[in-house]
Design a protein around this motif. Structure first.
Motif, PDB file in Angstrom:
ATOM      1  N   ALA A  98     -33.597   0.435  -9.129  1.00 24.46           N
ATOM      2  CA  ALA A  98     -32.098   0.273  -8.707  1.00 24.46           C
ATOM      3  C   ALA A  98     -31.831   0.446  -7.309  1.00 24.46           C
ATOM      4  O   ALA A  98     -31.218  -0.256  -6.482  1.00 24.46           O
ATOM      5  CB  ALA A  98     -31.125   1.026  -9.611  1.00 24.46           C
ATOM      6  N   ALA A  99     -32.421   1.650  -6.750  1.00 25.14           N
ATOM      7  CA  ALA A  99     -32.210   2.056  -5.311  1.00 25.14           C
ATOM      8  C   ALA A  99     -32.937   0.803  -4.173  1.00 25.14           C
ATOM      9  O   ALA A  99     -32.051   0.538  -3.355  1.00 25.14           O
ATOM     10  CB  ALA A  99     -32.786   3.421  -5.194  1.00 25.14           C
ATOM     11  N   ILE A 100     -34.074   0.626  -4.507  1.00 25.52           N
ATOM     12  CA  ILE A 100     -34.456  -0.457  -3.787  1.00 25.52           C
ATOM     13  C   ILE A 100     -33.845  -1.932  -3.893  1.00 25.52           C
ATOM     14  O   ILE A 100     -33.622  -2.594  -2.880  1.00 25.52           O
ATOM     15  CB  ILE A 100     -36.016  -0.826  -4.021  1.00 25.52           C
ATOM     16  N   TRP A 101     -33.527  -2.363  -5.247  1.00 27.83           N
ATOM     17  CA  TRP A 101     -32.676  -3.392  -5.246  1.00 27.83           C
ATOM     18  C   TRP A 101     -31.389  -3.691  -4.450  1.00 27.83           C
ATOM     19  O   TRP A 101     -31.173  -4.286  -3.926  1.00 27.83           O
ATOM     20  CB  TRP A 101     -32.631  -3.681  -6.980  1.00 27.83           C
ATOM     21  N   LEU A 102     -30.597  -2.285  -4.789  1.00 30.14           N
ATOM     22  CA  LEU A 102     -29.514  -2.211  -4.073  1.00 30.14           C
ATOM     23  C   LEU A 102     -29.713  -2.303  -2.377  1.00 30.14           C
ATOM     24  O   LEU A 102     -28.787  -3.138  -1.819  1.00 30.14           O
ATOM     25  CB  LEU A 102     -28.769  -0.984  -4.317  1.00 30.14           C
ATOM     26  N   ALA A 103     -30.760  -1.720  -1.771  1.00 28.91           N
ATOM     27  CA  ALA A 103     -30.980  -1.857  -0.479  1.00 28.91           C
ATOM     28  C   ALA A 103     -31.224  -3.432  -0.120  1.00 28.91           C
ATOM     29  O   ALA A 103     -30.742  -3.656   0.879  1.00 28.91           O
ATOM     30  CB  ALA A 103     -32.158  -0.938  -0.090  1.00 28.91           C
ATOM     31  N   ASN A 104     -31.987  -3.951  -0.750  1.00 25.88           N
ATOM     32  CA  ASN A 104     -32.209  -5.395  -0.557  1.00 25.88           C
ATOM     33  C   ASN A 104     -30.896  -6.183  -0.627  1.00 25.88           C
ATOM     34  O   ASN A 104     -30.737  -7.085   0.361  1.00 25.88           O
ATOM     35  CB  ASN A 104     -33.395  -5.896  -1.624  1.00 25.88           C
ATOM     36  N   TRP A 105     -30.088  -5.863  -1.597  1.00 27.65           N
ATOM     37  CA  TRP A 105     -28.908  -6.603  -1.816  1.00 27.65           C
ATOM     38  C   TRP A 105     -27.797  -6.225  -0.456  1.00 27.65           C
ATOM     39  O   TRP A 105     -27.173  -7.090  -0.001  1.00 27.65           O
ATOM     40  CB  TRP A 105     -28.174  -6.234  -3.082  1.00 27.65           C
ATOM     41  N   LEU A 106     -27.823  -4.959  -0.062  1.00 31.95           N
ATOM     42  CA  LEU A 106     -27.040  -4.725   0.928  1.00 31.95           C
ATOM     43  C   LEU A 106     -27.165  -5.683   2.363  1.00 31.95           C
ATOM     44  O   LEU A 106     -26.352  -5.766   3.250  1.00 31.95           O
ATOM     45  CB  LEU A 106     -27.070  -3.149   1.211  1.00 31.95           C
ATOM     46  N   LYS A 107     -28.576  -5.740   2.640  1.00 40.23           N
ATOM     47  CA  LYS A 107     -29.147  -6.574   3.842  1.00 40.23           C
ATOM     48  C   LYS A 107     -28.784  -8.051   3.625  1.00 40.23           C
ATOM     49  O   LYS A 107     -28.662  -8.422   4.728  1.00 40.23           O
ATOM     50  CB  LYS A 107     -30.457  -6.374   3.875  1.00 40.23           C
ATOM     51  N   GLU A 108     -28.698  -8.602   2.390  1.00 40.07           N
ATOM     52  CA  GLU A 108     -28.669 -10.019   2.464  1.00 40.07           C
ATOM     53  C   GLU A 108     -27.213 -10.647   2.454  1.00 40.07           C
ATOM     54  O   GLU A 108     -26.129 -10.003   1.989  1.00 40.07           O
ATOM     55  CB  GLU A 108     -29.172 -10.659   1.206  1.00 40.07           C
ATOM     56  N   SER A 109     -26.989 -11.596   3.244  1.00 42.44           N
ATOM     57  CA  SER A 109     -25.592 -12.372   3.229  1.00 42.44           C
ATOM     58  C   SER A 109     -25.079 -12.697   1.747  1.00 42.44           C
ATOM     59  O   SER A 109     -25.892 -12.966   0.904  1.00 42.44           O
ATOM     60  CB  SER A 109     -25.997 -13.674   3.882  1.00 42.44           C
ATOM     61  N   SER A 110     -24.059 -12.499   1.543  1.00 39.93           N
ATOM     62  CA  SER A 110     -23.467 -12.589   0.108  1.00 39.93           C
ATOM     63  C   SER A 110     -22.307 -13.525   0.150  1.00 39.93           C
ATOM     64  O   SER A 110     -21.138 -13.295   0.596  1.00 39.93           O
ATOM     65  CB  SER A 110     -22.698 -11.228  -0.532  1.00 39.93           C
ATOM     66  N   PRO A 111     -22.476 -14.721  -0.513  1.00 39.25           N
ATOM     67  CA  PRO A 111     -21.408 -15.672  -0.792  1.00 39.25           C
ATOM     68  C   PRO A 111     -20.164 -15.031  -1.394  1.00 39.25           C
ATOM     69  O   PRO A 111     -18.947 -15.499  -1.022  1.00 39.25           O
ATOM     70  CB  PRO A 111     -21.979 -16.601  -1.607  1.00 39.25           C
ATOM     71  N   ALA A 112     -20.068 -13.926  -2.355  1.00 39.73           N
ATOM     72  CA  ALA A 112     -19.032 -13.296  -2.847  1.00 39.73           C
ATOM     73  C   ALA A 112     -18.359 -12.515  -1.931  1.00 39.73           C
ATOM     74  O   ALA A 112     -17.093 -12.254  -2.190  1.00 39.73           O
ATOM     75  CB  ALA A 112     -19.447 -12.506  -3.885  1.00 39.73           C
ATOM     76  N   LEU A 113     -18.891 -12.288  -0.583  1.00 36.26           N
ATOM     77  CA  LEU A 113     -18.107 -11.366   0.248  1.00 36.26           C
ATOM     78  C   LEU A 113     -18.138 -12.151   1.587  1.00 36.26           C
ATOM     79  O   LEU A 113     -18.153 -11.681   2.518  1.00 36.26           O
ATOM     80  CB  LEU A 113     -18.916 -10.199   0.557  1.00 36.26           C
ATOM     81  N   GLY A 114     -18.086 -13.573   1.497  1.00 39.44           N
ATOM     82  CA  GLY A 114     -17.753 -14.595   2.578  1.00 39.44           C
ATOM     83  C   GLY A 114     -18.784 -14.462   3.464  1.00 39.44           C
ATOM     84  O   GLY A 114     -18.837 -14.668   4.677  1.00 39.44           O
ATOM     85  N   CYS A 115     -20.072 -14.368   2.864  1.00 39.26           N
ATOM     86  CA  CYS A 115     -21.310 -14.653   3.554  1.00 39.26           C
ATOM     87  C   CYS A 115     -21.663 -13.396   4.606  1.00 39.26           C
ATOM     88  O   CYS A 115     -22.421 -13.538   5.355  1.00 39.26           O
ATOM     89  CB  CYS A 115     -21.507 -15.954   4.363  1.00 39.26           C
ATOM     90  N   VAL A 116     -20.982 -12.202   4.287  1.00 35.49           N
ATOM     91  CA  VAL A 116     -21.317 -10.948   4.955  1.00 35.49           C
ATOM     92  C   VAL A 116     -22.089 -10.278   4.453  1.00 35.49           C
ATOM     93  O   VAL A 116     -22.114 -10.203   3.036  1.00 35.49           O
ATOM     94  CB  VAL A 116     -19.898 -10.256   5.278  1.00 35.49           C
ATOM     95  N   PRO A 117     -23.107  -9.710   4.914  1.00 38.29           N
ATOM     96  CA  PRO A 117     -23.933  -8.617   4.097  1.00 38.29           C
ATOM     97  C   PRO A 117     -23.076  -7.522   3.374  1.00 38.29           C
ATOM     98  O   PRO A 117     -22.469  -6.791   4.397  1.00 38.29           O
ATOM     99  CB  PRO A 117     -24.999  -8.198   5.188  1.00 38.29           C
ATOM    100  N   PRO A 118     -23.547  -6.936   2.211  1.00 38.03           N
ATOM    101  CA  PRO A 118     -22.630  -5.907   1.555  1.00 38.03           C
ATOM    102  C   PRO A 118     -22.780  -4.677   2.548  1.00 38.03           C
ATOM    103  O   PRO A 118     -21.582  -4.044   2.133  1.00 38.03           O
ATOM    104  CB  PRO A 118     -23.312  -5.983   0.225  1.00 38.03           C
TER     105      PRO A 118
END
Length: 144
Positions: A98-118
């Protein structure tokens, strides 16, 4: 309350988290969190909006973080715990980190957040609430 690992922090209930923040989260927790997430310590500090020099001083002195910074560390750990719980509830979590997954998610652009990395939202308590809500929406399928 002295905690030595990320897993110990993850097992805390809300009252325990408040107690840890009040007593002071050790600055060394940044190293443990960075290792668990597989990111450089500087990346965590950037996401949280911290001065690298001042946190590095606290780490060298084995001091505690400010209440605000300690809260951010524990909020990050709570996000990791939330992801772990989501995967466990949704299927087989064996071998999932989960920690590695979260780190990767935090780095990537997120459409749900206006294409801003979380990770850009980790500098405020409201940002952490937004990230937690976004993760919950991902699990329920109401992601976008």
């Amino acid at each position: 309350m002295r905690l030595d690992s990320i897993d110990e922090y993850m097992s805390l209930e809300s009252a325990g988290i408040v107690e840890v923040v009040r007593e002071g989260v050790p600055a060394l927790a940044i190293d443990s969190l960075a290792r668990a997430m597989g990111v450089p310590r500087a990346q965590l500090m950037a996401w949280m909006g911290w001065s690298v020099a001042s946190v590095e001083r606290k780490i060298r002195a084995r001091a505690t973080l400010s209440k605000s910074a300690g809260g951010q560390v524990l909020s990050t750990i709570r996000l990791i715990s939330q992801v772990q719980r989501m995967v466990h509830e949704s299927g087989n979590s064996e071998g999932f980190d989960a920690a590695i997954w979260l780190a990767n998610w935090l780095k990537e652009s997120s459409p749900a957040l206006g294409c801003v990395p979380p990770g850009e939202y980790m500098d405020t308590a409201e940002g952490f609430n937004l990230l937690s809500d976004t993760l919950a929406r991902m699990q329920s399928g109401a992601y976008v």
